[in-house]
Motif scaffolding. Structure first.
Motif, PDB file in Angstrom:
ATOM      1  N   GLY A 169      44.285  38.320  41.507  1.00  0.00           N
ATOM      2  CA  GLY A 169      43.871  37.121  42.223  1.00  0.00           C
ATOM      3  C   GLY A 169      45.045  36.521  42.991  1.00  0.00           C
ATOM      4  N   ALA A 202      48.458  36.723  40.943  1.00  0.00           N
ATOM      5  CA  ALA A 202      48.866  38.125  40.726  1.00  0.00           C
ATOM      6  C   ALA A 202      49.297  38.767  42.047  1.00  0.00           C
ATOM      7  CB  ALA A 202      47.715  38.908  40.100  1.00  0.00           C
ATOM      8  N   SER A 212      41.799  45.181  37.363  1.00  0.00           N
ATOM      9  CA  SER A 212      40.900  44.054  37.085  1.00  0.00           C
ATOM     10  C   SER A 212      39.489  44.629  37.054  1.00  0.00           C
ATOM     11  CB  SER A 212      41.063  42.935  38.120  1.00  0.00           C
ATOM     12  OG  SER A 212      40.381  43.258  39.307  1.00  0.00           O
ATOM     13  N   ARG A 213      38.496  43.754  36.887  1.00  0.00           N
ATOM     14  CA  ARG A 213      37.133  44.299  36.793  1.00  0.00           C
ATOM     15  C   ARG A 213      36.705  44.937  38.107  1.00  0.00           C
ATOM     16  NH1 ARG A 213      34.677  38.764  34.830  1.00  0.00           N
ATOM     17  NH2 ARG A 213      35.996  38.291  36.606  1.00  0.00           N
ATOM     18  N   ASN A 233      39.304  45.474  44.770  1.00  0.00           N
ATOM     19  CA  ASN A 233      40.270  44.448  45.198  1.00  0.00           C
ATOM     20  C   ASN A 233      41.699  44.913  44.949  1.00  0.00           C
ATOM     21  OD1 ASN A 233      38.072  42.878  45.731  1.00  0.00           O
ATOM     22  ND2 ASN A 233      38.239  41.635  43.875  1.00  0.00           N
ATOM     23  N   VAL A 236      39.285  47.440  34.745  1.00  0.00           N
ATOM     24  CA  VAL A 236      39.293  47.086  33.318  1.00  0.00           C
ATOM     25  C   VAL A 236      38.626  45.729  33.129  1.00  0.00           C
ATOM     26  CG1 VAL A 236      41.560  45.895  33.258  1.00  0.00           C
ATOM     27  CG2 VAL A 236      40.720  47.027  31.213  1.00  0.00           C
ATOM     28  N   ASP A 237      37.807  45.632  32.095  1.00  0.00           N
ATOM     29  CA  ASP A 237      37.319  44.315  31.697  1.00  0.00           C
ATOM     30  C   ASP A 237      38.154  43.899  30.497  1.00  0.00           C
ATOM     31  OD1 ASP A 237      36.164  42.065  30.743  1.00  0.00           O
ATOM     32  OD2 ASP A 237      34.098  42.768  30.902  1.00  0.00           O
ATOM     33  N   ASP A 251      38.230  41.322  28.781  1.00  0.00           N
ATOM     34  CA  ASP A 251      37.641  40.468  27.753  1.00  0.00           C
ATOM     35  C   ASP A 251      37.604  41.194  26.409  1.00  0.00           C
ATOM     36  OD1 ASP A 251      37.229  38.222  29.237  1.00  0.00           O
ATOM     37  OD2 ASP A 251      35.234  38.809  29.912  1.00  0.00           O
ATOM     38  N   LEU A 274      43.004  35.614  33.554  1.00  0.00           N
ATOM     39  CA  LEU A 274      42.701  34.215  33.212  1.00  0.00           C
ATOM     40  C   LEU A 274      43.075  33.957  31.750  1.00  0.00           C
ATOM     41  CD1 LEU A 274      39.268  33.893  35.042  1.00  0.00           C
ATOM     42  CD2 LEU A 274      41.520  33.134  35.825  1.00  0.00           C
ATOM     43  N   GLN A 330      41.460  35.798  28.635  1.00  0.00           N
ATOM     44  CA  GLN A 330      41.743  37.175  28.196  1.00  0.00           C
ATOM     45  C   GLN A 330      43.003  37.289  27.338  1.00  0.00           C
ATOM     46  OE1 GLN A 330      41.009  36.963  31.912  1.00  0.00           O
ATOM     47  NE2 GLN A 330      38.911  37.072  31.151  1.00  0.00           N
ATOM     48  N   ALA A 337      49.576  31.493  31.380  1.00  0.00           N
ATOM     49  CA  ALA A 337      48.866  30.289  30.922  1.00  0.00           C
ATOM     50  C   ALA A 337      48.371  30.517  29.502  1.00  0.00           C
ATOM     51  CB  ALA A 337      47.661  30.013  31.821  1.00  0.00           C
ATOM     52  N   LYS A 370      32.440  27.197  41.422  1.00  0.00           N
ATOM     53  CA  LYS A 370      33.530  28.077  41.866  1.00  0.00           C
ATOM     54  C   LYS A 370      33.079  28.937  43.052  1.00  0.00           C
ATOM     55  CE  LYS A 370      36.694  31.640  40.307  1.00  0.00           C
ATOM     56  NZ  LYS A 370      36.581  33.003  39.919  1.00  0.00           N
TER      57      LYS A 370
HETATM   58  P1  NDP Z   1      42.190  33.951  40.271  1.00  0.00           P
HETATM   59  O1  NDP Z   1      40.843  33.463  39.871  1.00  0.00           O
HETATM   60  O2  NDP Z   1      42.587  33.931  41.709  1.00  0.00           O
HETATM   61  O3  NDP Z   1      42.364  35.450  39.755  1.00  0.00           O
HETATM   62  C1  NDP Z   1      42.003  35.840  38.472  1.00  0.00           C
HETATM   63  C2  NDP Z   1      42.103  37.356  38.408  1.00  0.00           C
HETATM   64  O4  NDP Z   1      41.773  37.747  37.082  1.00  0.00           O
HETATM   65  C3  NDP Z   1      41.153  38.078  39.344  1.00  0.00           C
HETATM   66  O5  NDP Z   1      41.856  39.131  39.978  1.00  0.00           O
HETATM   67  C4  NDP Z   1      40.080  38.641  38.425  1.00  0.00           C
HETATM   68  O6  NDP Z   1      39.651  39.879  38.952  1.00  0.00           O
HETATM   69  C5  NDP Z   1      40.879  38.836  37.128  1.00  0.00           C
HETATM   70  N1  NDP Z   1      40.013  38.749  35.962  1.00  0.00           N
HETATM   71  C6  NDP Z   1      39.180  37.743  35.594  1.00  0.00           C
HETATM   72  N2  NDP Z   1      38.503  38.071  34.487  1.00  0.00           N
HETATM   73  C7  NDP Z   1      38.933  39.303  34.137  1.00  0.00           C
HETATM   74  C8  NDP Z   1      38.603  40.192  33.086  1.00  0.00           C
HETATM   75  N3  NDP Z   1      37.678  39.882  32.175  1.00  0.00           N
HETATM   76  N4  NDP Z   1      39.240  41.394  33.025  1.00  0.00           N
HETATM   77  C9  NDP Z   1      40.161  41.737  33.946  1.00  0.00           C
HETATM   78  N5  NDP Z   1      40.509  40.942  34.976  1.00  0.00           N
HETATM   79  C10 NDP Z   1      39.901  39.744  35.065  1.00  0.00           C
HETATM   80  O7  NDP Z   1      43.235  33.139  39.364  1.00  0.00           O
HETATM   81  P2  NDP Z   1      44.714  32.709  39.772  1.00  0.00           P
HETATM   82  O8  NDP Z   1      45.421  33.868  40.355  1.00  0.00           O
HETATM   83  O9  NDP Z   1      44.642  31.431  40.501  1.00  0.00           O
HETATM   84  O10 NDP Z   1      45.324  32.375  38.337  1.00  0.00           O
HETATM   85  C11 NDP Z   1      45.827  33.402  37.501  1.00  0.00           C
HETATM   86  C12 NDP Z   1      46.427  32.813  36.237  1.00  0.00           C
HETATM   87  O11 NDP Z   1      47.538  31.995  36.568  1.00  0.00           O
HETATM   88  C13 NDP Z   1      45.459  31.912  35.462  1.00  0.00           C
HETATM   89  O12 NDP Z   1      45.606  32.191  34.094  1.00  0.00           O
HETATM   90  C14 NDP Z   1      45.973  30.516  35.739  1.00  0.00           C
HETATM   91  O13 NDP Z   1      45.683  29.619  34.708  1.00  0.00           O
HETATM   92  C15 NDP Z   1      47.459  30.779  35.846  1.00  0.00           C
HETATM   93  N6  NDP Z   1      48.235  29.744  36.546  1.00  0.00           N
HETATM   94  C16 NDP Z   1      49.411  29.342  35.991  1.00  0.00           C
HETATM   95  C17 NDP Z   1      50.183  28.387  36.616  1.00  0.00           C
HETATM   96  C18 NDP Z   1      51.519  28.037  36.064  1.00  0.00           C
HETATM   97  O14 NDP Z   1      52.279  27.344  36.744  1.00  0.00           O
HETATM   98  N7  NDP Z   1      51.898  28.480  34.891  1.00  0.00           N
HETATM   99  C19 NDP Z   1      49.746  27.739  37.864  1.00  0.00           C
HETATM  100  C20 NDP Z   1      48.546  28.302  38.427  1.00  0.00           C
HETATM  101  C21 NDP Z   1      47.809  29.249  37.751  1.00  0.00           C
HETATM  102  P3  NDP Z   1      38.200  40.520  38.680  1.00  0.00           P
HETATM  103  O15 NDP Z   1      37.194  39.474  39.008  1.00  0.00           O
HETATM  104  O16 NDP Z   1      38.206  41.723  39.567  1.00  0.00           O
HETATM  105  O17 NDP Z   1      38.188  40.913  37.237  1.00  0.00           O
END
Ligand code: NDP
Length: 424
Positions: A10, A13, A34-35, A39, A60-61, A63, A85, A88, A107, A313
């Motif tokens: 995301g 990353a 990621s799932r 992407n 990969v999922d 979860d 997120l 996970q 996080a 969202k």
């Molecule tokens: P996004 O929503 O942009 O990206 C999340 C990513 O996680 C996506 O690529 C998604 O891909 C993947 N994902 C979600 N669920 C799963 C799953 N079950 N298995 C595998 N991959 C999964 O989030 P952000 O990039 O904005 O945030 C990422 C992290 O950074 C979060 O944990 C957030 O809390 C943290 N963060 C920390 C900050 C700090 O200062 N410490 C500040 C901002 C964010 P897909 O759907 O393809 O699975």
């Protein structure tokens, strides 16, 4: 020369991955997973022509720990970087333990379903005992300490900006500037403007949960006993003039690093966290909350089950798309009050980051940039052996110097003020 498995592709990353590809001498091979593999592959294709890092991708999922274990066994990484997120975190930590690999994230854990009765039981007990009611806390991941220690593995928690760099700033202040630190105010200012009436700068679900929760801070009573003080959401407001940004309203929030800093900064009496918000953001958030759009409880809608906050969202702009439209700067740092050589001292350590500069460099806005760069630098500390310490640790438990050096090298230099205006 090392191999990292990066879970998540995301906004955050993407920045971390792009930065890994500029440090191929450390990140010689990465697998982005990621799932939605498409992407990951899209990003990999963009990066491959210009990097020596060998990039593969996988679906990969995360979860489920067994899915992550399977991928780890196939790819055999030296480190798993969890930039998916917070939901996970535990599954990925379990997989790392099973496969004997170091772990890091940005996080701390929170469950996707806060109505799960098993989780709720533990949560209710913690709220009663500790006195703060945020859905996220370190207890779930700290419970893995012994297992990681016994396995000789390191888990680095929260290597983003805040948490992350904010804690490195505390460790740096303690190492170089103070004999004792009594008060810490972490100030997170986003002076950026994306032109939308309402959008979140990182994952909307995680962001809105965080800022709609009651605020809390760490304080110490007359007998020197530390405790949490909880307040209604957004009920403590201050105005502050931020370097290179200007005057902003900021609000006291609960934030995860307060919990670990209260344990790891000896003698600290008060720790607060403030974040800036514009009136439009707050008005929208309050309204969305009032009508139930921030709920995580599934509802039936036209024969289908939907989770209101997930539906929201889908309606909101993708944080990764804010880059081209966001102008202005972020200013994030810590103000310290304490003593040095028997004299009172104050000190402000912070970073200023320009949204458009980030966009020009990596195609991302500054929130993703300021989180993704420390994620990559934290991974680098683990992969180069600078931060290896079996167990489960937060950033302030390590030597801040090599990390701060890496932050400067990869785009987040720090600034200092030896006579800062304090927050009352
Ligand atoms: P996004 O929503 O942009 O990206 C999340 C990513 O996680 C996506 O690529 C998604 O891909 C993947 N994902 C979600 N669920 C799963 C799953 N079950 N298995 C595998 N991959 C999964 O989030 P952000 O990039 O904005 O945030 C990422 C992290 O950074 C979060 O944990 C957030 O809390 C943290 N963060 C920390 C900050 C700090 O200062 N410490 C500040 C901002 C964010 P897909 O759907 O393809 O699975």
């Amino acid at each position: 020369m090392a191999r990292a498995l990066i879970i998540g592709c995301g906004a955050v990353a993407t920045v971390a991955i792009k930065k890994c590809c500029t440090a191929s001498e450390v990140f010689s091979e990465i697998c982005i997973a990621s799932r939605h593999r498409e992407n990951c592959e899209k990003l990999a294709q963009e990066l491959r022509p210009n990097t020596k890092t060998v990039i593969t991708t996988a679906a990969v999922d995360a979860d489920k720990a067994e899915n992550v274990s399977k991928l780890i066994k196939e790819y055999k990484p030296d480190l798993v970087m969890n930039i998916a997120l917070p939901y996970q975190d535990l599954a990925i930590m379990d997989a790392c333990l099973e496969c004997g690999v170091n772990y890091m994230d940005t996080a701390n854990y929170e469950p996707e379903n806060i109505d799960d009765p098993e989780w709720r039981k533990v949560y209710d007990k913690r709220v009663k005992e500790q006195g703060f009611s945020a859905y996220f806390d370190y207890s779930w991941q700290w419970a893995y300490k012994e297992k990681f220690e016994k396995a000789g593995l390191t888990a680095l928690l929260g290597s983003g900006f805040d948490p992350g760099v904010s804690q490195a700033y505390c460790a740096y202040a303690l190492k170089h500037q103070f004999d004792t630190i009594e008060e810490i105010d972490i100030l997170d200012c986003n002076g950026g403007d994306h032109g939308y009436k309402f959008a979140t700068n990182f994952n909307p679900e995680i962001n809105l949960r965080e800022v709609s929760a009651p605020g809390s801070y760490w304080d110490t009573d007359a007998n020197g006993k530390g405790h949490w003080v909880e307040i209604p959401a957004m009920s403590i407001k201050r105005e502050y003039v931020f370097d290179e940004v200007g005057k902003k309203d900021m609000y006291l929030l609960h934030h995860e690093e307060i919990e670990s800093l209260a344990q790891n900064i000896p003698g600290v009496k008060r720790i607060r966290f403030f974040m800036t918000f514009g009136q439009s953001y707050l008005d929208h958030m309050r309204c969305l909350e009032d009508v139930g759009m921030l709920s995580t409880q599934p509802i039936k809608f036209q024969g289908q089950e939907i989770v209101p906050i997930q539906f929201l969202k889908a309606l909101l702009p993708d944080p990764a798309s804010l880059g081209p439209r966001t102008v202005g700067k972020t200013n994030i740092g810590c103000i310290f009050k304490g003593t040095k050589d028997g004299k009172p001292k104050t000190y402000y350590l912070y970073n200023v980051c320009d949204h458009q500069e980030c966009y020009k460099e990596l195609g991302s806005q500054a929130i993703a940039y300021t989180t993704g760069v420390p994620a990559m630098c934290g991974a680098m500390m683990l992969l180069t052996g600078k931060w290896n310490k079996p167990g489960v640790h937060t950033v302030e438990e390590f030597d801040p110097d090599p990390f701060m050096e890496a932050l400067t090298k990869y785009g987040l230099p720090w600034k200092e003020n030896f006579n800062p205006v304090l927050v009352d």
